[in-house]
Design a protein around this motif. Structure first.
Motif, PDB file in Angstrom:
ATOM      1  N   MET B   1      25.226  45.610  49.972  1.00 52.83           N
ATOM      2  CA  MET B   1      25.190  44.668  48.652  1.00 52.83           C
ATOM      3  C   MET B   1      26.460  45.039  47.996  1.00 52.83           C
ATOM      4  SD  MET B   1      22.527  45.223  45.645  1.00 52.83           S
ATOM      5  CE  MET B   1      21.368  45.577  46.653  1.00 52.83           C
ATOM      6  N   LYS B   2      26.939  43.900  47.440  1.00 53.18           N
ATOM      7  CA  LYS B   2      28.437  43.956  46.813  1.00 53.18           C
ATOM      8  C   LYS B   2      28.045  44.673  45.279  1.00 53.18           C
ATOM      9  CE  LYS B   2      29.217  39.452  47.077  1.00 53.18           C
ATOM     10  NZ  LYS B   2      29.890  38.168  46.894  1.00 53.18           N
ATOM     11  N   THR B   3      29.125  45.545  44.995  1.00 52.22           N
ATOM     12  CA  THR B   3      29.241  46.252  43.915  1.00 52.22           C
ATOM     13  C   THR B   3      30.483  45.684  43.070  1.00 52.22           C
ATOM     14  OG1 THR B   3      28.129  47.997  44.859  1.00 52.22           O
ATOM     15  CG2 THR B   3      29.312  48.596  42.837  1.00 52.22           C
ATOM     16  N   HIS B   4      30.163  45.604  41.732  1.00 51.08           N
ATOM     17  CA  HIS B   4      31.401  45.129  41.173  1.00 51.08           C
ATOM     18  C   HIS B   4      31.462  46.179  39.828  1.00 51.08           C
ATOM     19  CE1 HIS B   4      32.333  40.957  42.812  1.00 51.08           C
ATOM     20  NE2 HIS B   4      30.995  41.108  43.092  1.00 51.08           N
ATOM     21  N   ASP B   5      32.965  46.158  39.204  1.00 53.48           N
ATOM     22  CA  ASP B   5      33.157  47.103  38.082  1.00 53.48           C
ATOM     23  C   ASP B   5      32.114  46.470  37.005  1.00 53.48           C
ATOM     24  OD1 ASP B   5      34.795  48.672  39.192  1.00 53.48           O
ATOM     25  OD2 ASP B   5      36.658  47.301  38.904  1.00 53.48           O
ATOM     26  N   VAL B   6      32.336  45.148  36.711  1.00 55.12           N
ATOM     27  CA  VAL B   6      31.423  44.255  35.789  1.00 55.12           C
ATOM     28  C   VAL B   6      30.885  43.015  36.275  1.00 55.12           C
ATOM     29  CG1 VAL B   6      31.727  43.366  33.432  1.00 55.12           C
ATOM     30  CG2 VAL B   6      33.632  45.050  34.195  1.00 55.12           C
ATOM     31  N   ALA B   7      29.517  43.126  35.794  1.00 51.71           N
ATOM     32  CA  ALA B   7      28.888  41.748  35.813  1.00 51.71           C
ATOM     33  C   ALA B   7      28.649  41.270  34.777  1.00 51.71           C
ATOM     34  CB  ALA B   7      27.497  41.939  36.612  1.00 51.71           C
ATOM     35  N   ILE B   8      28.912  39.830  34.501  1.00 50.17           N
ATOM     36  CA  ILE B   8      28.638  38.987  33.208  1.00 50.17           C
ATOM     37  C   ILE B   8      27.405  38.129  33.606  1.00 50.17           C
ATOM     38  CG2 ILE B   8      29.616  37.739  31.617  1.00 50.17           C
ATOM     39  CD1 ILE B   8      32.399  38.741  32.438  1.00 50.17           C
ATOM     40  N   ILE B   9      26.522  38.193  32.667  1.00 53.75           N
ATOM     41  CA  ILE B   9      25.741  36.961  32.764  1.00 53.75           C
ATOM     42  C   ILE B   9      25.643  35.784  31.709  1.00 53.75           C
ATOM     43  CG2 ILE B   9      23.154  36.466  33.154  1.00 53.75           C
ATOM     44  CD1 ILE B   9      22.654  39.445  33.833  1.00 53.75           C
ATOM     45  N   GLY B  10      26.054  34.657  32.263  1.00 55.42           N
ATOM     46  CA  GLY B  10      26.363  33.218  31.291  1.00 55.42           C
ATOM     47  C   GLY B  10      27.797  33.172  31.205  1.00 55.42           C
ATOM     48  N   ALA B  11      28.022  32.060  31.125  1.00 51.96           N
ATOM     49  CA  ALA B  11      29.672  31.628  31.501  1.00 51.96           C
ATOM     50  C   ALA B  11      29.750  30.556  30.153  1.00 51.96           C
ATOM     51  CB  ALA B  11      29.831  30.958  32.692  1.00 51.96           C
ATOM     52  N   GLY B  12      29.399  31.056  29.089  1.00 56.63           N
ATOM     53  CA  GLY B  12      29.709  30.346  27.862  1.00 56.63           C
ATOM     54  C   GLY B  12      30.694  30.952  26.999  1.00 56.63           C
ATOM     55  N   PRO B  13      31.085  30.678  25.945  1.00 58.03           N
ATOM     56  CA  PRO B  13      32.288  31.343  25.441  1.00 58.03           C
ATOM     57  C   PRO B  13      32.495  32.857  25.563  1.00 58.03           C
ATOM     58  CG  PRO B  13      31.052  30.271  23.655  1.00 58.03           C
ATOM     59  CD  PRO B  13      30.245  29.746  25.077  1.00 58.03           C
ATOM     60  N   ALA B  14      31.413  33.586  25.272  1.00 58.38           N
ATOM     61  CA  ALA B  14      31.527  34.973  25.351  1.00 58.38           C
ATOM     62  C   ALA B  14      31.650  35.478  27.006  1.00 58.38           C
ATOM     63  CB  ALA B  14      30.208  35.557  24.930  1.00 58.38           C
ATOM     64  N   GLY B  15      30.924  34.659  27.705  1.00 53.30           N
ATOM     65  CA  GLY B  15      31.277  35.363  29.026  1.00 53.30           C
ATOM     66  C   GLY B  15      32.547  35.103  29.783  1.00 53.30           C
ATOM     67  N   MET B  16      32.749  33.596  29.429  1.00 51.09           N
ATOM     68  CA  MET B  16      34.407  33.305  29.998  1.00 51.09           C
ATOM     69  C   MET B  16      35.212  34.245  29.327  1.00 51.09           C
ATOM     70  SD  MET B  16      34.129  29.269  30.197  1.00 51.09           S
ATOM     71  CE  MET B  16      33.903  28.627  28.561  1.00 51.09           C
ATOM     72  N   ALA B  17      35.269  34.504  28.072  1.00 46.92           N
ATOM     73  CA  ALA B  17      36.431  35.523  27.503  1.00 46.92           C
ATOM     74  C   ALA B  17      36.433  36.713  28.112  1.00 46.92           C
ATOM     75  CB  ALA B  17      36.241  35.445  26.154  1.00 46.92           C
ATOM     76  N   ALA B  18      35.117  37.141  28.447  1.00 45.77           N
ATOM     77  CA  ALA B  18      34.815  38.647  28.903  1.00 45.77           C
ATOM     78  C   ALA B  18      35.535  38.621  30.404  1.00 45.77           C
ATOM     79  CB  ALA B  18      33.324  38.954  28.776  1.00 45.77           C
ATOM     80  N   ALA B  19      35.094  37.612  31.040  1.00 45.49           N
ATOM     81  CA  ALA B  19      35.682  37.492  32.476  1.00 45.49           C
ATOM     82  C   ALA B  19      37.086  37.553  32.500  1.00 45.49           C
ATOM     83  CB  ALA B  19      35.130  36.202  33.225  1.00 45.49           C
ATOM     84  N   ILE B  20      37.611  36.614  31.664  1.00 40.76           N
ATOM     85  CA  ILE B  20      39.282  36.720  31.531  1.00 40.76           C
ATOM     86  C   ILE B  20      39.847  38.089  31.272  1.00 40.76           C
ATOM     87  CG2 ILE B  20      41.146  35.596  30.277  1.00 40.76           C
ATOM     88  CD1 ILE B  20      39.236  33.072  29.723  1.00 40.76           C
ATOM     89  N   GLU B  21      39.162  38.549  30.297  1.00 44.01           N
ATOM     90  CA  GLU B  21      39.720  39.905  29.556  1.00 44.01           C
ATOM     91  C   GLU B  21      39.441  40.987  30.565  1.00 44.01           C
ATOM     92  OE1 GLU B  21      41.525  39.965  26.621  1.00 44.01           O
ATOM     93  OE2 GLU B  21      41.967  41.767  27.366  1.00 44.01           O
ATOM     94  N   ALA B  22      38.349  41.133  31.316  1.00 45.32           N
ATOM     95  CA  ALA B  22      38.167  42.312  32.320  1.00 45.32           C
ATOM     96  C   ALA B  22      38.967  42.051  33.553  1.00 45.32           C
ATOM     97  CB  ALA B  22      36.505  41.988  32.916  1.00 45.32           C
ATOM     98  N   THR B  23      39.210  40.749  33.966  1.00 43.81           N
ATOM     99  CA  THR B  23      39.997  40.761  35.342  1.00 43.81           C
ATOM    100  C   THR B  23      41.578  40.936  34.783  1.00 43.81           C
ATOM    101  OG1 THR B  23      40.131  38.450  34.678  1.00 43.81           O
ATOM    102  CG2 THR B  23      38.703  39.385  36.511  1.00 43.81           C
ATOM    103  N   ARG B  24      42.104  40.734  33.482  1.00 45.12           N
ATOM    104  CA  ARG B  24      43.229  41.024  33.025  1.00 45.12           C
ATOM    105  C   ARG B  24      43.512  42.608  33.096  1.00 45.12           C
ATOM    106  NH1 ARG B  24      46.451  41.660  28.306  1.00 45.12           N
ATOM    107  NH2 ARG B  24      44.439  41.912  27.165  1.00 45.12           N
TER     108      ARG B  24
END
Lengths: 99, 462
Positions: B1-24
């Motif tokens: 099974m794949k493991t990630h540092d962060v999983a985000i549920i929901g790609a609205g404004p909060a989820g998208m912003a979190a994904a951008i910041e987390a990967t940065r």
């Protein structure tokens, strides 16, 4: 009545609702397609068999449950319309059991 | 099974912003979203909306384009049409892809960015086909350019005016706005006005929408109460009292709205603590100042953390991702403080809005004959009767009546049921609490469950 504003069908596909063919835009949800075709009743409530239709259109209320290609309980607002889909009003469970 | 540092549920404004910041910040990130494209409700169809439609939806909507573009450009693994149906204590997430099969992923930290749902608005006739939420009308406009040319908007809150304004710009103004805000409410809200002036752009936007609607001659019936949607198999009319006078408007469409509340399904499933937000009249997860829940490693960003709107959702998403980066050994504290200042500034308008647009009492505590649980068709009176028979809380009422056990799993009745019980028992609603939420979060075909790769079967007794 729902109508399209500032837009028209550019990529038509065809779905069937209760035997009637409807032309819809590719990428549209089943719920939007049926509402635009003038349909309000999507299912019968499970206790008193009242007519019900879409309420929230964001996957929360489960009022837009329909039968799609024989599979019941599909959320019409979360399902994209696909060419050839056969959609039916979802009947109350007890009737389903005796059909 | 794949493991990630962060999983985000929901790609609205909060989820998208979190994904951008987390990967940065170098965190390996997966983001699961139920919809076919990013944007959530507020930026629905943001990547595909034609320019003309985008223009009528307004500049705040269009601002989502750059966020979505940045999100697409970031290195997060984005899974569309993924419905999360269970998360276990080890942060193993089970999700179903387009109803065709399930997959699992585990994460070091979890960001719940599942946003808000519309507050349930029980009233006579609210289950008739043709009655939708006001948000539903906006969903159709954003995604399909579809508009109902015969609709009365009923309720309270900024969204009512926004939807009406967008409909007007599309050349199909609503028949009327029936507003449940009592006459004296503006006076009550006025004490929050000095603070709200710090976020003046929101007030200016609201006032200009109201002006446009009034200039276009859209009737607004204020101080409305005793609202009834009439019809046999579909909506025929709305009847109500406004300023003491009886009115009846014939219509085939009604858009209801009494504000939005956090979507609690996942935080409840995970057993996070919640408390009652008096001003927003809803349960919100208990969070620390960086939006971590009572369950370590589980964060909530966006409106799910309490209603704050799209600007705050982006800020919260970024803050949460920075905090997780900090926990992973990266010093982001300075940046976090800067975000917290911006969050406080953006939130300044909330107490004013929350007081002015407080939900209507007749929707919050409906009369006995009003249907509360739409799935199992349970009325407010039946719930009160169950309480009289000894059911102390929502979970007991559920086992007495099946209330909250239908396909929506209590999403549409949970808050109302808790409120009715609290009122009837004259108890604090915090003490009454909410339904216990269990997996699967959304209905799942048995064939899908059966196809999940299981752990090797144990043949020796435990």
């Amino acid at each position: 009545m729902f109508k399209r504003v500032m837009t028209e069908i550019r990529n038509p596909i065809h779905i069937e609702f209760e035997g009637q063919t409807i032309t819809v835009e590719k990428g549209e949800t089943v719920a939007a397609a049926l509402m635009l075709a003038g349909h309000g009743k999507f299912r019968e409530s499970s206790v008193t068999r009242e007519d019900r239709g879409p309420f929230c259109l964001m996957g929360v209320c489960f009022e837009c449950l329909v039968e799609i290609d024989g599979t019941p309980n599909r959320q019409a607002c979360m399902t994209l319309a696909e060419d050839g889909m056969k959609i039916r009003v979802q009947k109350a469970a007890f009737e389903e059991a005796t059909r | 099974m794949k493991t990630h540092d962060v999983a985000i549920i929901g790609a609205g404004p909060a989820g998208m912003a979190a994904a951008i910041e987390a990967t940065r910040n170098g965190l390996s990130t997966i983001i699961l979203d139920e919809n076919p494209a990013p944007g959530g409700q507020i930026y629905r169809s943001i990547e595909t909306v034609p320019d003309q439609r985008a223009a009528l939806l307004g500049p705040e909507y269009v601002s989502g384009r750059s966020l979505a573009a940045d999100f697409r450009a970031c290195s997060a693994e984005y899974v569309a049409a993924a419905t999360v149906w269970n998360i276990d204590a080890g942060l193993q997430i089970h999700y179903s892809i387009a109803g065709k099969g399930s997959a699992q992923v585990t994460a070091g930290s979890l960001i719940i960015a599942t946003g808000a749902i519309e507050r349930p608005t029980p009233m006579p006739g609210w289950t008739l086909p043709g009655v939708t939420t006001a948000g539903a009308l906006q969903v159709l406009l954003k995604a399909q350019g579809a508009i109902n040319d015969d609709v009365v908007l009923v309720g309270s809150g900024p969204l009512l005016y926004l939807v009406a304004d967008q409909m007007l710009k599309a050349g199909n103004a609503p028949r009327a706005i029936v507003e449940t805000v009592p006459s004296g409410q503006l006076l009550k809200a006025a004490r929050h006005l000095p603070k709200a002036l710090k976020a003046f752009s929101y007030l200016r936007k609201g006032l200009s929408m109201m002006r446009r609607l009034s200039k276009a001659g859209v009737p607004v019936y204020g101080d409305a109460s005793s609202i009834v949607v009439e019809g046999t198999n579909k909506v025929e009319a709305v009847r109500f009292l406004s300023k003491g006078k009886q009115h009846r408007i014939e219509t085939t469409g009604v858009g209801l709205h009494q504000g939005v509340i956090p979507n609690q399904q996942i935080t409840r499933l995970l057993g996070c603590e919640h408390h009652w937000h008096e001003s927003q009249q809803c349960f919100v997860p208990a969070l620390d100042d960086r939006f971590e829940t009572s369950v370590e490693g589980v964060f909530v960003a966006g409106d799910g953390a309490g209603i704050g709107g799209a600007v705050s959702a982006v800020l919260r998403g970024r803050l949460v991702a920075m905090r997780i980066a900090e926990k992973n050994g990266r010093d982001t504290r300075l940046e976090q403080r800067a975000i917290q200042v911006q969050l406080a500034q953006d939130a300044a308008v909330r107490p004013f809005l929350e007081t002015l647009y407080a939900p209507s009492p007749e929707n919050i505590v409906p009369a006995d004959d009003v249907m509360v649980c739409r799935c199992e068709e349970i009325s407010a009176g039946q719930i009160r009767h169950a309480v009289d028979l000894g059911a102390p809380g929502p979970n007991q009422v559920k086992s007495y009546l099946r209330c909250g056990m239908g396909p929506c799993q209590g999403r549409m009745c949970g808050t109302t049921v808790a409120t009715i019980i609290a009122e009837h028992r004259q108890k604090d609603i915090k003490e009454i609490d909410y339904y216990r939420i269990r997996p699967p979060l959304k209905p799942l075909a048995l064939s899908e469950l059966a196809s999940i790769e299981s752990e090797p079967t144990r043949h020796t007794p435990l």
